[in-house]
Design a protein around this motif. Sequence first.
Motif, PDB file in Angstrom:
ATOM      1  N   ASN A  89       0.812  -1.224   0.000  1.00 15.42           N
ATOM      2  CA  ASN A  89       0.000   0.000   0.000  1.00 15.42           C
ATOM      3  C   ASN A  89       0.842   1.268   0.000  1.00 15.42           C
ATOM      4  N   ILE A  90       2.140   1.105   0.062  1.00 17.01           N
ATOM      5  CA  ILE A  90       3.021   2.262   0.219  1.00 17.01           C
ATOM      6  C   ILE A  90       3.714   2.581  -1.095  1.00 17.01           C
ATOM      7  N   HIS A 146      -1.217  17.246   7.633  1.00 14.59           N
ATOM      8  CA  HIS A 146      -1.417  15.815   7.905  1.00 14.59           C
ATOM      9  C   HIS A 146      -0.679  15.345   9.154  1.00 14.59           C
ATOM     10  N   MET A 199      -4.895   5.991   4.552  1.00 13.91           N
ATOM     11  CA  MET A 199      -4.208   5.250   5.605  1.00 13.91           C
ATOM     12  C   MET A 199      -5.275   4.689   6.556  1.00 13.91           C
ATOM     13  N   GLU A 228      -1.444   0.647   9.072  1.00 13.33           N
ATOM     14  CA  GLU A 228      -0.407   1.128   9.975  1.00 13.33           C
ATOM     15  C   GLU A 228       0.125  -0.028  10.828  1.00 13.33           C
ATOM     16  N   ILE A 263       4.930   8.590   4.953  1.00 18.38           N
ATOM     17  CA  ILE A 263       4.699   7.666   3.845  1.00 18.38           C
ATOM     18  C   ILE A 263       3.709   8.262   2.841  1.00 18.38           C
ATOM     19  N   THR A 264       3.935   7.919   1.599  1.00 18.24           N
ATOM     20  CA  THR A 264       2.978   8.314   0.566  1.00 18.24           C
ATOM     21  C   THR A 264       2.296   7.047   0.055  1.00 18.24           C
ATOM     22  N   MET A 265       1.046   7.222  -0.434  1.00 17.31           N
ATOM     23  CA  MET A 265       0.264   6.064  -0.879  1.00 17.31           C
ATOM     24  C   MET A 265      -0.271   6.340  -2.267  1.00 17.31           C
ATOM     25  N   GLN A 275       3.326   8.894   9.652  1.00 21.00           N
ATOM     26  CA  GLN A 275       2.461   9.964   9.169  1.00 21.00           C
ATOM     27  C   GLN A 275       2.232   9.832   7.666  1.00 21.00           C
ATOM     28  N   PHE A 276       0.963   9.870   7.281  1.00 20.66           N
ATOM     29  CA  PHE A 276       0.647   9.891   5.854  1.00 20.66           C
ATOM     30  C   PHE A 276       0.897  11.294   5.318  1.00 20.66           C
ATOM     31  N   THR A 277       1.378  11.383   4.104  1.00 18.63           N
ATOM     32  CA  THR A 277       1.502  12.682   3.452  1.00 18.63           C
ATOM     33  C   THR A 277       1.250  12.494   1.953  1.00 18.63           C
TER      34      THR A 277
END
Length: 692
Positions: free
Chosen positions: A583-584, A687, A613, A618, A605-607, A639-641
């Motif tokens: 997913n990453i 975020h 997320m 996580e 992390i970016t998705m 942290q999602f970004t």
Amino acid sequence: MLRCLRVAPLSLRANLHSSVHPWSAAAQRAVAPPEDFNDRAFKEYFPGPCNYRQQYNESVHNGDEFWTNVANELHFRRRSGKGLEYNFDHRKGEVFVKFMDGSITNVAYNCLEKNIISGMGNKVAYKWEGNVKGDACEITYSELRDKVVEFARVLKSRGVKKGDVVALYLPMIIDLPVAMLACARIGAIHSVVFAGFSSNALAERVKQAGAKVLVTCDGFYRAEKYIPMKQIADDAVKVCEDAKHPVESVLCLEHLKTVTRPSHTTDKALIRDEENFEFAVNDAKDVFAPVEWVQAEDPLFILYTSGSTGAPKGVVHTTAGYMTTAYYSQKVTFDAQANNDVYWCMADCGWITGHTYGVYGPLLNGMTSVLFEGVPSYPDYSRTWEIVGKHKVSKLYTSPTAVRSMMAHPEEMVTNYDRSQLNIIGTVGEPMNPCAWKWLHEVVGERSCAIVDTYWQTETGTHLLTAHHSAVPQESSCGNLPFHGIVPALLDENGKKVKGPGSGTLVIEKAWPGMMRTLWGDYERFVNTYFAPFPGYYFTGDGAKRDAENHYWVTGRVDDLMNVSGHLLSTAEIESALAANPNIVEAAVVATPHDVKGQVPYAFITMPEGQVMTPEIEKEMRATVRQRIGAIAVPDVIQFTPGLPKTRSGKIVRRILRKVAEGERNADLGDITTLADDTVIAELWSHRPENA
Ligand code: WT7
């Protein structure tokens, strides 16, 4: 106390940048030791009044003679007459370091037989304290030697020869130093893997080292948690099956039957007969395992440490040089003498501190050491002081992170126990902060202990900078002085030497006998990592500042490594573990300050577009990091970004991520004109989890 703890990282930073103490502060030392306090060991080398600086000058101006004289106190079968030879400049030829090349000795012999012959056979070598209070035993130098011979026979019966690698995956039980010494006795190279590492991390190290034999035990308890060592080892061996040199035999000790179990576990380790250590001892009764006299430059051990590009680095230490500096620095820093001192190095043997100052240094000096299986928090935070009191510990080697975890609890947890014999407290692993220093000085030491910070690395083998009590004023803000024989320098961003007070990258100008010789199987990486950055110097990877009196303050890593509870971790390694999750898209990890652990990993992390997320993702990511590296590497925050701050050439600008992780909204982000897209900064802030 807690208030003090919370401000620790800030006060640490303030300390590093405040004006430093003048040497004249020595005249007003807060601790006034008795006249001959702890300089007896010095006097053997330097008769007359203790003068660290004068001794230091002698040690660097006549380095060869100085170190050869030290080595003369140890047993050599043959001395070649050669001293320290080296080249740090790869432009002038091969980088190398040698000490007493061509001489012949054996480190285990020096640790055991040499002491026994001089009448110390009945002296206690180790006082073992189990995880559960009440589990304890002792072993004398003679008994230790017998166990080492027995272990050496088993290794030989498994075909282990001089130069073979033996991986040791064991908790802090007496069998661990026994196994290390057994390898040294027969000229095999040990590679100890910390018992907190996962099966993948173990497999990677076993594979890289090409270990022939893997030694482990059924399991052990860390506080109430059961660690299934054999199962982890089995999983690791499976991963290694396709390796060029798969593991030929596994040896498994039965540890659990000798200890009290704090909690119930239904797991029973699966030990096949051919892996059972006790059976192997029986089978090897008639095997001959004499001391193998080895060359000064034969490898003694490999120890893996994190590398900034991901894969761990197998640091190689050799025989005569490592032995000489381990012996000497132990003696000088901890004032080792043939008396009734009880010394306790709290570090696990899985790290370099446990190798040099938990096994080789104290045994070469004939000291009595405590070996502790448990953790300072179990059954409660008084455990350390209970052990100090029980064994009348006089010398303690600990870490700022352990100190910070203990000082958050009531002082009675310390003061209820006898510390009357304690006189030297060493620390290692990260910069010492004033709060922790003050607590050690006032609460633990009641103002009558020397507190000696020691800076060094897996690669350096032994101390580089120390706050030796005979030279450095006993105040928290006083930096460290170079250890005997060590010539540090600071370089500016152009690689030019900084003169006088200032700050820069910490490098070492001259070789010393105990430093690493290469990286196992990767000489090129050895040169590229440590010598290519600044030709002619050993590059430590740390930044430091220095005052006019030559005191040093190490400020932290200048590369992509972070220091979590005194353990170096690679951001790249954590990033690749996170990015293994489907997913990453991308992961970037930075170090952020933490009150107790010093630093912790913080992940961004970016998705894929449209994906969000979830707590499950996580959780999965945390589990992957735990499984691939170990619990210590699991990020505090993930942290999602939507995007990462990158330069136009695609390099992640970690400086910005660090500010976000630290929550410093008003911080100066430096030059952001090189960013490909600066709207990312606002996204990062929006975020940021509230509880981060
Ligand atoms: C790195 C080496 C040496 C055994 C423990 C860690 C940091 C170590 C100090 C200290 C400031 C310190 C450095 C160094 N470090 N001791 N007294 N003050 N920083 O061994 O895992 O090889 O880590 O630990 O950053 O480079 P290691």
